[in-house]
Design a protein around this motif. Structure first.
Motif, PDB file in Angstrom:
ATOM      1  N   ILE B  20     -13.802  45.556  24.325  1.00  0.00           N
ATOM      2  CA  ILE B  20     -14.702  44.443  24.667  1.00  0.00           C
ATOM      3  C   ILE B  20     -14.944  44.416  26.176  1.00  0.00           C
ATOM      4  O   ILE B  20     -16.071  44.203  26.636  1.00  0.00           O
ATOM      5  CB  ILE B  20     -14.132  43.112  24.146  1.00  0.00           C
ATOM      6  N   LEU B  21     -13.882  44.649  26.947  1.00  0.00           N
ATOM      7  CA  LEU B  21     -14.034  44.645  28.404  1.00  0.00           C
ATOM      8  C   LEU B  21     -14.975  45.763  28.872  1.00  0.00           C
ATOM      9  O   LEU B  21     -15.640  45.635  29.896  1.00  0.00           O
ATOM     10  CB  LEU B  21     -12.665  44.791  29.081  1.00  0.00           C
ATOM     11  N   ALA B  22     -15.048  46.851  28.118  1.00  0.00           N
ATOM     12  CA  ALA B  22     -15.932  47.958  28.493  1.00  0.00           C
ATOM     13  C   ALA B  22     -17.349  47.766  27.960  1.00  0.00           C
ATOM     14  O   ALA B  22     -18.333  48.029  28.658  1.00  0.00           O
ATOM     15  CB  ALA B  22     -15.351  49.270  27.978  1.00  0.00           C
ATOM     16  N   GLN B  25     -19.381  42.294  23.481  1.00  0.00           N
ATOM     17  CA  GLN B  25     -19.299  42.042  22.039  1.00  0.00           C
ATOM     18  C   GLN B  25     -20.334  42.842  21.266  1.00  0.00           C
ATOM     19  O   GLN B  25     -20.164  43.152  20.113  1.00  0.00           O
ATOM     20  CB  GLN B  25     -19.554  40.561  21.753  1.00  0.00           C
ATOM     21  N   ASP B  26     -21.453  43.141  21.947  1.00  0.00           N
ATOM     22  CA  ASP B  26     -22.582  43.742  21.232  1.00  0.00           C
ATOM     23  C   ASP B  26     -22.827  45.197  21.633  1.00  0.00           C
ATOM     24  O   ASP B  26     -23.901  45.742  21.375  1.00  0.00           O
ATOM     25  CB  ASP B  26     -23.839  42.910  21.491  1.00  0.00           C
ATOM     26  N   GLY B  27     -21.846  45.818  22.278  1.00  0.00           N
ATOM     27  CA  GLY B  27     -22.003  47.230  22.635  1.00  0.00           C
ATOM     28  C   GLY B  27     -22.737  47.455  23.945  1.00  0.00           C
ATOM     29  O   GLY B  27     -23.024  48.592  24.313  1.00  0.00           O
ATOM     30  N   THR B  28     -23.065  46.375  24.641  1.00  0.00           N
ATOM     31  CA  THR B  28     -23.739  46.521  25.938  1.00  0.00           C
ATOM     32  C   THR B  28     -22.694  46.694  27.038  1.00  0.00           C
ATOM     33  O   THR B  28     -21.832  45.845  27.224  1.00  0.00           O
ATOM     34  CB  THR B  28     -24.573  45.252  26.258  1.00  0.00           C
ATOM     35  N   ALA B  29     -22.776  47.808  27.725  1.00  0.00           N
ATOM     36  CA  ALA B  29     -21.776  48.086  28.766  1.00  0.00           C
ATOM     37  C   ALA B  29     -21.875  47.054  29.887  1.00  0.00           C
ATOM     38  O   ALA B  29     -22.949  46.499  30.161  1.00  0.00           O
ATOM     39  CB  ALA B  29     -21.983  49.480  29.327  1.00  0.00           C
TER      40      ALA B  29
END
Lengths: 111, 349
Positions: B20-22, B25-29
């Motif tokens: 999640i930190l990378a 929640q939605d796959g956005t870096a």
């Protein structure tokens, strides 16, 4: 163009206001920064005043910014609300005190 | 409230937190990684400078279950440092005079059955001992009631969380009744001489925000704390340490559940301060886990990010190797470098 007159993301763009007029923008932000420094009033006290004024002028950006800032600076929920009531009282009072003008006028024209 | 681990929550897994930190929640870096931010400010690679403090987490068991806890500690956590691992720490500390400070944390470190023995041995070695005491433990059971006297006897520095000087914000974060119990415990510590001018017995308090916002200036908050605690409760303390909440574990869960995660990370990134990065505590502190493994800090410990060198366990302690190590960084590190910075000793810039 935004679909709304107010977009919360626009608050972060406030710093770009000098894009169309740099000198005045720079002067404003320099002044703004000075105003909110610890001085005869603490930055903490000024934050609460700013919150009340934000409600008086009904600026959603300012309300967002100073709700966070004042809460971060340790004012409690009750203290924040009391500040808003001060704004409401002054706004309400500002209307009501004109009632004196109304009374003066009516008394002048009434038998 | 149960720990994330007891709930079998996905965020009990360190890898899920790191993902999640990378990628959010939605796959956005994340807009810019902490590593790239360090590079931008000519601070990468990020290396340790020295090691003068050993921060030892002697167990995840705690009498409280605070909503922001980065350890995911609580009564249901059973991970406890054994006397054997404590002995390994003592051996290292005996052999290395440059390790002058031992910072004991948890959970509630006092719940470790070997806590008192460990403190006695540490003070016998002449180390300065800090205990991160949650205050309520002093009142939790009769067997803990003499802790203020025990601390005084061993000249322990007490550092205690009190997230606010009023009941509502404190109890919302740390549980119902915690504020009143904390005030009572602080009065007991004062009675033992803690926090009193000239006593030499330090009682420092910790403020951390009770929500998705950053801490304000340490000096101004300390002034307010001192005024309020003195006027309302006749409590004295030495310093207030202002600490930023790290976006990991239970606080990460709170951020995600309340819809504040993205804006909180934006705030942390926007407030990145290279001067704070220069002084973060991992540059002079080494963290020891309950099982003896070594980490750059207590946060990396909870994310299972071990030190990046051959000395990965206290039994393999090599001072030279460790003090020259490159620190393992991740996007959670933004929490320590925002604004005036954050460490277990408060602001750093």
């Amino acid at each position: 163009m935004s679909e709304h007159y107010y977009d919360e993301k626009d608050l972060a763009k406030f710093g770009n206001i000098g894009e169309f007029q740099k000198e005045l923008g720079d002067r404003f932000f320099a002044y703004y920064g000075e105003v909110f420094k610890d001085s005869e009033l603490s930055a903490r006290e000024k934050s609460l005043i700013a919150l009340a004024v934000a409600h008086a002028v009904q600026c959603p950006y300012c309300i967002d910014a100073y709700s966070t800032d004042a809460y971060e600076k340790g004012w409690s929920e009750a203290q924040l609300m009391e500040a808003v009531h001060v704004a409401a009282a002054i706004r309400g009072g500002a209307s009501l005190v004109h009632g004196v003008q109304m009374m003066n006028k009516v008394k002048k024209i009434a038998m | 409230m149960k720990s994330l681990k007891a709930q079998h929550h996905s965020l009990a897994d360190a890898h899920a937190q790191l993902a999640i930190l990378a990628y959010g929640q939605d796959g956005t870096a994340i807009p810019i990684s902490f590593r790239d931010k360090l590079a931008q400010s000519q601070s990468y690679p990020f290396k340790a400078r020295q090691i003068d403090t050993l921060q030892v987490n002697i167990g995840k068991m705690c009498n409280q279950t605070c909503k922001h806890c980065h350890v995911d500690a609580g009564p249901d956590r059973k991970e406890i440092m054994t006397a054997e691992t404590m002995q390994l720490c003592l051996d290292v500390l005996r052999q290395h005079e440059q390790l002058t400070v031992v910072d004991l944390t948890g959970g509630a470190p006092e719940m470790n059955p070997n806590f008192r023995w460990f403190v006695e041995q540490l003070t016998r070695l002449g180390k300065h001992v800090i205990v991160r005491c949650n205050l309520t433990i002093i009142l939790a059971n009769k067997k803990y009631a003499d802790l203020p006297d025990f601390y005084r006897k061993h000249r322990v520095e007490v550092v205690s969380s009190l997230p606010f000087y009023a009941q509502d914000r404190t109890d919302r974060q740390r549980g119902n009744g915690v504020f009143d119990a904390s005030i009572h415990a602080l009065q007991l510590l004062n009675r033992a001489g803690y926090g009193k001018e000239g006593s030499g017995m330090k009682l420092n308090l910790v403020y951390n925000p009770s929500g998705a916002f950053l801490p304000s200036g340490q000096i101004a908050l300390e002034t307010t704390y001192r005024e309020v605690l003195r006027q309302r409760f006749s409590i004295e303390f030495n310093e207030l340490f202002v600490i930023t909440n790290m976006p990991i574990s239970r606080f990460l869960d709170y951020l995600l559940m309340s819809g504040n995660y993205e804006s909180y990370m934006e705030k942390l990134i926007h407030a990145y301060n290279p001067a704070a990065a220069a002084n973060v505590m991992c540059r002079n502190t080494l963290s020891v886990g309950w099982d003896g493994y070594l980490y750059d800090c207590d946060f990396n410990q909870m994310l299972e990010l071990k030190v990046n060198c051959e000395s990965q366990h206290i039994r393999e302690f090599n001072h030279q190797t460790l003090k020259e190590r490159e620190i393992v960084v991740g996007n959670h590190c933004y929490g320590c470098t925002a604004g005036s910075g954050s460490s277990c000793g408060g602001t750093i810039a």
